[in-house]
Design an enzyme around this catalytic site. Sequence first.
Site: not given
Ligand code: HPA
Length: 276
Positions: A32, A63, A85, A87-88, A115, A213-214, A237, A249
């Site tokens: 990301s 993406h 991903h 989650y898709e 990320a 998440m990957s 973050n 996001h």
């Molecule tokens: N949690 C999960 N996935 C992420 C995060 C997060 O805080 N930041 C970027 N991808």
Amino acid sequence: MMNKVYEKLKRCHAALLELTDFAPRAALVLGSGLGDYAEEMDVVKTVDYREIEGFPVSTVAGHKGRFVFGYVSGVPTVAMQGRIHYYEGYAISDVVLPIRLMGLLGARTLLLTNAVGGINADYDVGDLMLLCDHILYGVPSPLIGENLDALGTRFPDMGGIYDAQLRQQARGAAEKLGFTLREGVYLQTSGPQFETPAEIRAFGSLGADVVGMSTACEAVAARHMGLRVAGISVVSNKAAGLGDTPLTHEEVQAAADKAAPRFKAVVTATLGAIGE
Ligand code: HPA
């Protein structure tokens, strides 16, 4: 009868070979906000995922969804601009299909990027972290189902999943470039929701330094095939409950932009070192 997962992989492989005969030695997955890295490559060819019949196509904003074939410091490399991903809604075997495909094309080294939310209190937004290990949490193994014997063994060892030599190269590159590269444990959730503060406290006590998440499932599939794997995270973050603002996001993209120069330099130096 051939296994369905393997059959689909072979079909995508054949379809891709119709489009390019580029033979990569390295593979790179751009996470990301990190897709711009492809501009650093001497590009030979791009192939949109949708051009490959049967290929799972990503739906996340930001993406791009294509393979970029070219050279990084002289090393023939295939980069994914946009990944699939879990989650898709894809089967986990589809999520890792592109990784396996890049392995079939000839890549022997895989650099995964992403990320993440920072759990470790020492980590700041914009920090880069080298993965030294991972925890797959609430995401099925990509190896479930009949084993693909042509790719690897039924019960592959995951002890040294993130390659010690590649990590050394990345560490050396960061040192030379004069910035701190964190090293820690990545925990993969299914997403797509960000975590609750209680989940983050739990993940921290499990030993996770960052959450995303990957990546972990991709590393497992790559290791199964015997690829050398490395992973680099950008802390976009502070994880839920540790920062002052709700998670978005957009924030992930903005932090990735800020880290981009350091990120680009360390990726180039790490991939470049495999050509030496
Ligand atoms: N949690 C999960 N996935 C992420 C995060 C997060 O805080 N930041 C970027 N991808």
